[in-house]
Design a protein around this motif. Structure first.
Motif, PDB file in Angstrom:
ATOM      1  N   LEU A 156     -14.085 -31.475 -66.421  1.00  0.00           N
ATOM      2  CA  LEU A 156     -14.579 -32.926 -66.982  1.00  0.00           C
ATOM      3  C   LEU A 156     -14.214 -32.861 -68.502  1.00  0.00           C
ATOM      4  N   ARG A 157     -14.401 -31.612 -69.175  1.00  0.00           N
ATOM      5  CA  ARG A 157     -14.265 -31.618 -70.668  1.00  0.00           C
ATOM      6  C   ARG A 157     -12.777 -31.428 -70.908  1.00  0.00           C
ATOM      7  N   ASN A 158     -12.117 -30.861 -70.199  1.00  0.00           N
ATOM      8  CA  ASN A 158     -10.522 -30.575 -70.234  1.00  0.00           C
ATOM      9  C   ASN A 158      -9.850 -32.081 -69.960  1.00  0.00           C
ATOM     10  N   ALA A 159     -10.679 -32.660 -69.072  1.00  0.00           N
ATOM     11  CA  ALA A 159      -9.822 -34.056 -68.819  1.00  0.00           C
ATOM     12  C   ALA A 159     -10.396 -35.293 -69.721  1.00  0.00           C
ATOM     13  N   LEU A 160     -11.228 -34.873 -70.528  1.00  0.00           N
ATOM     14  CA  LEU A 160     -11.742 -36.009 -71.377  1.00  0.00           C
ATOM     15  C   LEU A 160     -10.764 -36.694 -72.470  1.00  0.00           C
ATOM     16  N   ILE A 161      -9.678 -35.868 -72.970  1.00  0.00           N
ATOM     17  CA  ILE A 161      -8.871 -36.219 -73.988  1.00  0.00           C
ATOM     18  C   ILE A 161      -8.103 -37.743 -73.744  1.00  0.00           C
ATOM     19  N   PRO A 162      -7.470 -37.732 -72.597  1.00  0.00           N
ATOM     20  CA  PRO A 162      -6.772 -39.242 -72.357  1.00  0.00           C
ATOM     21  C   PRO A 162      -7.896 -40.145 -71.929  1.00  0.00           C
ATOM     22  N   ILE A 163      -9.019 -40.020 -71.273  1.00  0.00           N
ATOM     23  CA  ILE A 163      -9.911 -40.814 -71.198  1.00  0.00           C
ATOM     24  C   ILE A 163     -10.787 -41.418 -72.479  1.00  0.00           C
ATOM     25  N   VAL A 164     -10.881 -40.265 -73.410  1.00  0.00           N
ATOM     26  CA  VAL A 164     -11.381 -40.944 -74.703  1.00  0.00           C
ATOM     27  C   VAL A 164     -10.636 -41.649 -75.488  1.00  0.00           C
ATOM     28  N   THR A 165      -9.341 -41.561 -75.535  1.00  0.00           N
ATOM     29  CA  THR A 165      -8.162 -42.119 -75.951  1.00  0.00           C
ATOM     30  C   THR A 165      -8.230 -43.763 -75.346  1.00  0.00           C
ATOM     31  N   LEU A 166      -8.315 -43.893 -74.260  1.00  0.00           N
ATOM     32  CA  LEU A 166      -8.239 -45.011 -73.536  1.00  0.00           C
ATOM     33  C   LEU A 166      -9.370 -45.983 -73.767  1.00  0.00           C
TER      34      LEU A 166
END
Length: 314
Positions: free
Chosen positions: A232-242
């Motif tokens: 999850l932590r490594n997947a957060l960047i595009p989620i936080v961007t959105l």
């Protein structure tokens, strides 16, 4: 980090300058001016000329812009043509309502989208995944204003509940304020959650395929640790961007929901200014929204380094 922040803040200057020129020019291109809108269709040219002279609208457009932007640079957004009140204090008051609505909607969106998106990624191509994808598609497809009207109709017709119309500030009465804000925030959060859900599913699914997750599992870590601590932590960047983009867009895009629920926010203030041809109000609101929007995106960029320590801004 400090140098990066300074560079980004300096980049705001040409962006905000371009936005100020664009909104100033667009307002002057709208058919019908403030004077004709205020006086009505029976206004004589002499009366229109008097009103334009009173508010400086008879001056050359370049002179009007320089006078306005000069005041903005000194913290003076001007006064409203309609009410005669100062615009900046009104913007700051209205912004508190819109910011609260956007933050609550973002929190609700995360609470809905993250668990369901992770579930869909872990249970890929199962019934749970298909259900989540259908729910996400509904969230993306149904506009917030349509969902607002539908929810109000259902609650009023079948449950006899009507949303409160008298807004109360958060500091004045927190319980009453949350009662007023919960329903519009829930509707906007549900609308936002569709995109976040899809992004969460695709990002987590991509990370789960990577070799380091296989290594984590091979070392005996539980599935919960592998998913929530590493994937999850490594997947957060595009989620936080959105989510950052969504919060920024909500600052000006929640105008219809604010109007439906009678929330005195910044979007409603902008819409009222457009209807009244109140140029200083619209110009001030759009410029302020643009400033907050780029500031939110700067904060999102800074969060990248916290989420992933490998990211450097040197």
């Amino acid at each position: 980090m400090r140098n990066y922040v300074i560079r980004r803040l300096l980049q705001l200057i040409p962006v905000l300058f371009g936005i100020s020129v664009a909104i100033f020019a667009v307002l002057r291109l709208i058919p019908g001016g403030f004077a004709s809108g205020m006086l009505g269709i029976d206004a004589t040219p002499e009366l229109i000329a008097q009103v334009n002279a009173r508010y400086g609208l008879d001056q050359p457009v370049v002179t009007q812009y320089l006078n306005w932007i000069g005041g903005v640079l000194h913290g003076d957004f001007g006064i409203s043509f309609r009410s005669g009140a100062e615009i900046l204090p009104e913007i700051l008051t209205r912004f508190q309502v819109t910011a609260e609505l956007a933050i609550l909607a973002a929190i609700i969106s995360w609470c809905i989208a993250l668990p369901l998106g992770i579930l869909a990624a872990v249970k890929r191509n199962t019934l749970a995944d298909r259900v989540v994808r259908v729910v996400a598609l509904l969230g993306v497809s149904v506009p917030g204003f349509a969902l607002s009207i539908l929810v109000i109709l259902v609650l009023s017709l079948f449950f006899g509940y009507y949303p409160p119309l008298d807004y109360v500030g958060l500091l004045e009465n927190p319980a009453k304020n949350l009662e007023i804000m919960f329903l519009p925030a829930l509707i906007l959060g549900c609308s936002m959650s569709g995109s976040v859900m899809r992004m969460t599913r695709s990002s987590v699914m991509e990370v789960l395929r990577q070799d380091f997750i296989k290594t984590v599992r091979a070392k005996g870590a539980s599935e919960r640790v592998a998913i929530f601590k590493h994937a999850l932590r490594n997947a957060l960047i595009p989620i936080v961007t959105l989510v950052g983009l969504q919060i920024g867009s909500l600052l000006g895009g929640a105008v219809v929901v604010e109007q439906i629920f009678s929330l005195p926010g910044l979007g409603l203030m902008t819409l009222t200014g457009i209807n009244n041809r109140d140029y200083p109000v619209v110009q001030g609101c759009v410029l302020f929204i643009a400033f907050v929007y780029v500031l939110v995106n700067l904060i999102v960029d800074l969060l990248y380094a916290y989420i992933d320590p490998r990211i450097s801004y040197d």
